[in-house]
Enzyme design. Structure first.
Site, PDB file in Angstrom:
ATOM      1  N   GLY A 158       0.884  -1.290  -0.071  1.00  0.00           N
ATOM      2  CA  GLY A 158       0.034  -0.180   0.142  1.00  0.00           C
ATOM      3  C   GLY A 158       0.834   1.200   0.216  1.00  0.00           C
ATOM      4  O   GLY A 158       0.640   2.133  -0.909  1.00  0.00           O
ATOM      5  N   VAL A 159       1.730   1.348   1.161  1.00  0.00           N
ATOM      6  CA  VAL A 159       2.646   2.682   1.043  1.00  0.00           C
ATOM      7  C   VAL A 159       3.537   2.548  -0.180  1.00  0.00           C
ATOM      8  O   VAL A 159       3.669   3.617  -0.690  1.00  0.00           O
ATOM      9  CB  VAL A 159       3.434   2.450   2.572  1.00  0.00           C
ATOM     10  N   GLY A 160       4.178   1.514  -0.431  1.00  0.00           N
ATOM     11  CA  GLY A 160       5.292   1.605  -1.560  1.00  0.00           C
ATOM     12  C   GLY A 160       4.462   2.076  -2.910  1.00  0.00           C
ATOM     13  O   GLY A 160       5.181   2.808  -3.779  1.00  0.00           O
TER      14      GLY A 160
ATOM     15  N   LYS B 238       9.379   0.105  10.692  1.00  0.00           N
ATOM     16  CA  LYS B 238       9.811   0.395  11.983  1.00  0.00           C
ATOM     17  C   LYS B 238      10.935  -0.751  12.390  1.00  0.00           C
ATOM     18  O   LYS B 238      11.622  -0.506  13.346  1.00  0.00           O
ATOM     19  CB  LYS B 238       8.885   0.532  12.853  1.00  0.00           C
TER      20      LYS B 238
ATOM     21  N   LEU C  74       3.125  12.834   9.949  1.00  0.00           N
ATOM     22  CA  LEU C  74       3.247  14.111  11.069  1.00  0.00           C
ATOM     23  C   LEU C  74       4.740  14.290  11.267  1.00  0.00           C
ATOM     24  O   LEU C  74       5.566  13.290  11.225  1.00  0.00           O
ATOM     25  CB  LEU C  74       2.366  13.516  12.339  1.00  0.00           C
TER      26      LEU C  74
ATOM     27  N   ASP D 258       2.971  -2.935  17.397  1.00  0.00           N
ATOM     28  CA  ASP D 258       3.488  -1.415  16.357  1.00  0.00           C
ATOM     29  C   ASP D 258       3.658  -0.556  17.257  1.00  0.00           C
ATOM     30  O   ASP D 258       4.383   0.141  16.918  1.00  0.00           O
ATOM     31  CB  ASP D 258       2.178  -1.635  15.260  1.00  0.00           C
TER      32      ASP D 258
ATOM     33  N   LYS E  66       6.969   2.150  17.813  1.00  0.00           N
ATOM     34  CA  LYS E  66       6.883   3.562  17.591  1.00  0.00           C
ATOM     35  C   LYS E  66       7.568   4.273  19.026  1.00  0.00           C
ATOM     36  O   LYS E  66       8.319   4.939  18.755  1.00  0.00           O
ATOM     37  CB  LYS E  66       5.704   4.020  17.483  1.00  0.00           C
TER      38      LYS E  66
HETATM   39  N1  LIG Z   1      -0.049   1.981   6.357  1.00  0.00           N
HETATM   40  C1  LIG Z   1       0.260   3.047   7.092  1.00  0.00           C
HETATM   41  O1  LIG Z   1      -0.704   3.706   7.527  1.00  0.00           O
HETATM   42  C2  LIG Z   1       1.971   3.033   7.567  1.00  0.00           C
HETATM   43  C3  LIG Z   1       2.443   2.064   7.332  1.00  0.00           C
HETATM   44  N2  LIG Z   1       3.879   2.415   7.975  1.00  0.00           N
HETATM   45  C4  LIG Z   1       4.749   1.210   7.427  1.00  0.00           C
HETATM   46  O2  LIG Z   1       4.984   1.077   6.018  1.00  0.00           O
HETATM   47  C5  LIG Z   1       5.484  -0.290   5.619  1.00  0.00           C
HETATM   48  C6  LIG Z   1       4.518  -0.629   4.625  1.00  0.00           C
HETATM   49  O3  LIG Z   1       3.396  -0.832   5.037  1.00  0.00           O
HETATM   50  P1  LIG Z   1       2.209  -1.215   3.990  1.00  0.00           P
HETATM   51  O4  LIG Z   1       2.583  -0.874   2.653  1.00  0.00           O
HETATM   52  O5  LIG Z   1       1.031  -1.101   4.622  1.00  0.00           O
HETATM   53  O6  LIG Z   1       2.705  -2.799   4.056  1.00  0.00           O
HETATM   54  P2  LIG Z   1       2.066  -3.876   2.926  1.00  0.00           P
HETATM   55  O7  LIG Z   1       2.074  -5.449   3.668  1.00  0.00           O
HETATM   56  O8  LIG Z   1       0.848  -3.573   2.024  1.00  0.00           O
HETATM   57  O9  LIG Z   1       3.253  -3.814   1.887  1.00  0.00           O
HETATM   58  C7  LIG Z   1       4.687  -4.601   2.185  1.00  0.00           C
HETATM   59  C8  LIG Z   1       5.403  -4.682   0.868  1.00  0.00           C
HETATM   60  O10 LIG Z   1       6.652  -5.077   1.561  1.00  0.00           O
HETATM   61  C9  LIG Z   1       7.073  -6.225   0.428  1.00  0.00           C
HETATM   62  N3  LIG Z   1       8.175  -6.911   1.277  1.00  0.00           N
HETATM   63  C10 LIG Z   1       8.342  -7.865   2.262  1.00  0.00           C
HETATM   64  N4  LIG Z   1       9.211  -8.440   2.528  1.00  0.00           N
HETATM   65  C11 LIG Z   1      10.378  -7.869   1.736  1.00  0.00           C
HETATM   66  C12 LIG Z   1      11.696  -7.721   1.617  1.00  0.00           C
HETATM   67  N5  LIG Z   1      12.279  -8.691   2.366  1.00  0.00           N
HETATM   68  N6  LIG Z   1      12.112  -6.891   0.726  1.00  0.00           N
HETATM   69  C13 LIG Z   1      11.474  -6.086  -0.071  1.00  0.00           C
HETATM   70  N7  LIG Z   1       9.997  -5.984   0.046  1.00  0.00           N
HETATM   71  C14 LIG Z   1       9.484  -6.928   1.112  1.00  0.00           C
HETATM   72  C15 LIG Z   1       6.180  -6.961   0.456  1.00  0.00           C
HETATM   73  O11 LIG Z   1       6.170  -7.830  -0.598  1.00  0.00           O
HETATM   74  P3  LIG Z   1       4.971  -8.647  -1.190  1.00  0.00           P
HETATM   75  O12 LIG Z   1       3.931  -7.646  -2.130  1.00  0.00           O
HETATM   76  O13 LIG Z   1       5.632  -9.847  -2.123  1.00  0.00           O
HETATM   77  O14 LIG Z   1       4.169  -9.333  -0.154  1.00  0.00           O
HETATM   78  C16 LIG Z   1       5.005  -5.653   0.155  1.00  0.00           C
HETATM   79  O15 LIG Z   1       5.112  -5.333  -1.182  1.00  0.00           O
HETATM   80  C17 LIG Z   1       5.537  -0.901   6.886  1.00  0.00           C
HETATM   81  O16 LIG Z   1       6.528  -1.263   7.621  1.00  0.00           O
HETATM   82  C18 LIG Z   1       4.216  -0.218   8.059  1.00  0.00           C
HETATM   83  O17 LIG Z   1       4.542  -0.225   9.202  1.00  0.00           O
HETATM   84  C19 LIG Z   1       4.287   3.370   8.658  1.00  0.00           C
HETATM   85  C20 LIG Z   1       3.321   4.245   8.820  1.00  0.00           C
HETATM   86  C21 LIG Z   1       2.021   4.088   8.485  1.00  0.00           C
HETATM   87  N1  LIG Z   2      -0.423   0.328  11.557  1.00  0.00           N
HETATM   88  C1  LIG Z   2       0.109   1.327  11.772  1.00  0.00           C
HETATM   89  C2  LIG Z   2       0.497   2.158  10.556  1.00  0.00           C
HETATM   90  C3  LIG Z   2       1.143   3.231  10.859  1.00  0.00           C
HETATM   91  O1  LIG Z   2       2.428   3.100  11.527  1.00  0.00           O
HETATM   92  C4  LIG Z   2      -0.844   2.385  12.660  1.00  0.00           C
HETATM   93  O2  LIG Z   2      -1.920   1.803  12.600  1.00  0.00           O
HETATM   94  O3  LIG Z   2      -0.794   3.362  13.404  1.00  0.00           O
END
Ligand SMILES: NC(=O)C1=CN([C@@H]2O[C@H](COP(=O)(O)OP(=O)(O)OC[C@H]3O[C@@H](n4cnc5c(N)ncnc54)[C@H](OP(=O)(O)O)[C@@H]3O)[C@@H](O)[C@H]2O)C=CC1
Ligand SMILES: N[C@@H](CC=O)C(=O)O
Length: 377
Positions: A14-16, A141, A171, A236, A240
């Site tokens: 989602g984030v990427g 994190k 933030l 989680d 933080k």
């Molecule tokens: N969503 C939010 O509101 C927030 C999220 N975050 C942080 O952002 C990060 C991403 O969250 P989110 O996008 O929701 O997570 P997702 O589960 O949607 O995505 C995680 C991604 O990481 C990939 N991945 C897993 N292992 C590896 C690896 N070894 N090397 C490279 N890529 C890998 C997964 O691959 P695959 O697609 O193959 O499973 C997937 O594409 C988390 O650490 C989360 O804590 C921080 C703040 C807020």
């Molecule tokens: N899962 C986390 C996402 C941000 O770090 C949250 O709910 O705050």
């Protein structure tokens, strides 16, 4: 002259994906600022795609949008084919390949490794990249909450690391704390609600909705970790809290933090799959949390999942708080953080706003990347 910021993105969930979309949609804004973000590689849990020649080539915007499409369909990056200008590496080869690119670009054009995964597996790549003069930007994190040894390594060149989105999503929490700390103003206490998921869950349950339903909605809205038990266990938020405590100079580990979980051991990931937990396990928690919320309401209070860091404590758990208090007034996925220091003594510095969600988190990551532009030639 145009400044190129080369980067490899690890994690296209989602984030990427949202980050890639922000990068593409900000092209003309960045061009006006004399900046160009060169995405030379993208990886998921199974594979890495890199530009055939990372020195002269990059993954084009059409390709990046195709990455977003493929990944939102739930497929692996390795299924993208037909692009001659990129090469695909399997998981076992990808660490070595990223390090090769880092060795090549880190000391010449510069390279940022951007970690938007939710994995600990990125730690070896990140720690090696530090020695190759690379910059590191993280939403993940786990690297900063691993061992003190990994932490010390990652922050050994503080100007080359940004991780604003690890706490409070977009933030300005880390930046504000860094400014306070660098002015010599001692931080006495931090108290806050730092989980978008648990904030949303608590305020929705308060409105009479069942926990099981609101956790599923929080997942659909992109607030939760890949496994929502990471949020419900308090882990989680504890991560933080640890990031903040370490920023304040405390040399502690996750084990030193008192954490309250919202589900019992029998529902832990080692015992139950995510599907079983969300499908059946969590249903048995609905009644208990509703009773706790109703009991608090009889006293004019609400439940909030609170993080407290001071000289003697670093703990996260549920607190019953007056409805009309800064934490009690929180709704939805908003986070709030009160920072008490010598300068902010009676009245704390308060940071509040959306604390989760792909858009705001990715925006925080993008701002971090732009913030390191001076380290690129
Ligand atoms: N969503 C939010 O509101 C927030 C999220 N975050 C942080 O952002 C990060 C991403 O969250 P989110 O996008 O929701 O997570 P997702 O589960 O949607 O995505 C995680 C991604 O990481 C990939 N991945 C897993 N292992 C590896 C690896 N070894 N090397 C490279 N890529 C890998 C997964 O691959 P695959 O697609 O193959 O499973 C997937 O594409 C988390 O650490 C989360 O804590 C921080 C703040 C807020
Ligand atoms: N899962 C986390 C996402 C941000 O770090 C949250 O709910 O705050």
């Amino acid at each position: 002259m145009k400044k190129n910021i080369s980067l490899i993105l690890m994690g296209v969930g989602g984030v990427g994906r949202q980050l890639l979309q922000h990068i593409v949609s900000c092209r003309s804004l960045h061009a006006k600022q004399g900046i160009h973000l060169r995405v030379v590689g993208v990886s998921d849990s199974k594979s890495l795609v890199v530009a055939s020649d990372a020195f002269t080539m990059e993954l084009g915007d059409t390709f990046l949008m195709e990455v977003c499409r493929v990944k939102s369909d739930g497929a692996s990056l390795s299924t993208i084919s037909g692009y001659d200008e990129s090469k695909v590496f399997t998981n076992s080869e990808s660490t070595k390949k990223i390090i090769d690119v880092a060795a090549f670009l880190g000391k010449s054009t510069g390279l940022a490794l951007v970690d938007c995964s939710a994995s600990s597996e990125t730690i070896p790549v990140l720690t090696q990249a530090v020695d190759l003069d690379c910059c590191i930007v993280m939403a993940n994190k786990k690297p900063l909450t691993s061992t003190m040894e990994d932490y010390d390594k990652l922050i050994s060149y503080p100007r080359r690391i940004r991780h604003e989105s690890t706490v409070g999503a977009g933030l300005p929490v880390i930046a504000s704390l860094n400014r306070i700390l660098s002015s010599g103003d001692p931080v006495h206490r931090i108290i806050g609600s730092l989980s978008g998921t648990l904030g949303y869950v608590m305020s929705e349950v308060e409105d009479g909705k069942p926990l099981s339903q609101v956790v599923q909605s929080a997942k659909n809205l992109g607030y939760t970790e890949p496994d929502p038990r990471d949020d419900l266990s308090g882990m989680d938020v504890a991560r933080k809290a640890l990031i903040l405590a370490r920023l304040l100079g405390r040399r502690i580990n996750l084990d030193d933090i008192k954490i309250e979980s919202l589900y019992p051991e029998e529902m832990a990931p080692s015992v139950m799959s995510i599907e079983d937990f969300l499908g059946t396990g969590i249903l048995s928690l609905d009644k208990d949390i509703q009773e706790r919320v109703s009991k608090a309401s009889l006293n004019g209070n609400v439940l909030r999942y609170v993080c407290v860091i001071d000289a003697s404590r670093c703990q996260v758990g549920i607190q019953e708080l007056p409805k009309d208090s800064p934490l009690g007034r929180l709704r939805g996925s908003d986070n709030v953080l009160e920072i008490y220091t010598r300068c902010y003594n009676d009245q704390p510095l308060v940071i509040q706003g959306a604390g989760a969600g792909n858009d705001t988190t990715a925006a925080g990551v993008l701002a971090d990347i732009i913030d390191i532009q001076d380290l690129f030639p």
